[in-house]
Design a protein around this motif. Structure first.
Motif, short mmCIF file in Angstrom:
data_model
loop_
_atom_site.label_atom_id
_atom_site.label_comp_id
_atom_site.label_asym_id
_atom_site.label_seq_id
_atom_site.Cartn_x
_atom_site.Cartn_y
_atom_site.Cartn_z
N THR A 5 45.44 47.07 43.46
CA THR A 5 44.78 46.17 42.67
C THR A 5 45.49 44.95 43.01
O THR A 5 46.80 45.04 42.96
CB THR A 5 44.70 46.53 41.36
N ASP A 60 36.36 44.60 44.03
CA ASP A 60 37.66 44.54 43.81
C ASP A 60 37.64 43.80 42.37
O ASP A 60 38.74 44.20 41.56
CB ASP A 60 38.53 43.81 44.94
N PHE A 88 37.30 46.41 39.88
CA PHE A 88 38.59 47.24 39.72
C PHE A 88 39.66 46.60 39.00
O PHE A 88 40.40 47.16 38.22
CB PHE A 88 39.01 47.72 41.23
N LEU A 89 39.69 45.23 39.06
CA LEU A 89 40.69 44.33 38.27
C LEU A 89 40.37 44.32 36.85
O LEU A 89 41.31 44.63 36.13
CB LEU A 89 40.69 43.10 38.94
N SER A 147 42.24 50.45 37.25
CA SER A 147 42.80 50.25 38.48
C SER A 147 42.16 51.06 39.69
O SER A 147 41.41 51.94 39.28
CB SER A 147 44.37 50.97 38.37
N SER A 148 42.27 50.54 40.86
CA SER A 148 41.65 51.08 42.03
C SER A 148 42.58 52.45 42.34
O SER A 148 42.02 53.06 43.10
CB SER A 148 41.68 50.31 43.21
#
Length: 199
Positions: free
Chosen positions: A116, A185, A188-189, A193-194
């Protein structure tokens, strides 16, 4: 004598302008290659066009300046569309190619090794710029002329109707481009978390 004088004047003017004319055509041709789009054929109904700009008058009833006005007005594009073969599109394709190379190289590295990204990270900002360029390219597809195979004739024709171009794009590459430009992304942010996605 008058004929001799006029002929001598024409010869003098031609001689005076010949050196300049011999050097200008090359530069003009180069400028046209850089800034002008290619010529496209357009069918014009002279009778209909004459009645549109000069109601109640036929084409043969107009004077030469009026006929020139009708032709000039009829050749003006009805919609503001971008020629795919223009110089602008060549540079734009170069920008898109650079963005694709960046995504193909950096994105796998980012997913596997970085995780991330914080909004203050420079890589996060570069990703947003790439997303913006991709979004602009999607919008450009709605204003880009499309070449298709001509029906019942040889060769290719150009679509200039904005509605037809939009429907063609919406039913072909729009969904794929939308998925490609969607900033996962950011999900995910703000959503987690990725690392959990990789795990």
């Amino acid at each position: 004598r008058r004929g001799d004088r006029s002929a001598s004047r024409v010869a003098a003017r031609t001689a005076a302008t010949t050196p300049a004319m011999s050097t200008r055509p090359r530069s003009r041709r180069r400028r046209c290659r850089l800034c002008c789009d290619r010529f496209e054929a357009k069918t014009i109904d002279l009778t209909e066009a004459a009645d549109r700009y000069f109601p109640g008058r036929g084409w043969h009833d107009l004077s030469f300046p009026q006929q020139a006005h009708v032709l000039r007005s009829s050749l003006v594009p009805e919609h503001a569309l971008v020629d795919p073969h223009s110089v602008y599109m060549k540079w734009w394709d170069l920008v898109i190619g650079i963005c694709l190379v960046y995504v193909g190289i950096v994105t796998p590295y980012e997913v596997v090794f970085v995780g991330t990204l914080a909004p203050s990270d420079w890589l996060f900002l570069v990703n947003r710029v790439v997303d913006l360029v991709s979004l602009m390219d999607m919008i450009l597809q709605f204003f880009l002329k499309v070449e298709v195979c001509a029906e019942r004739m040889y060769g290719r024709s150009v679509l200039r109707d904005p509605m037809t171009i939009a429907l063609r794009y919406l039913t072909s590459w729009f969904v794929i481009d939308l998925v490609g430009v969607f900033p996962f992304d950011l999900l995910f942010l703000f959503g987690g978390s990725s690392d959990s996605v990789r795990g």
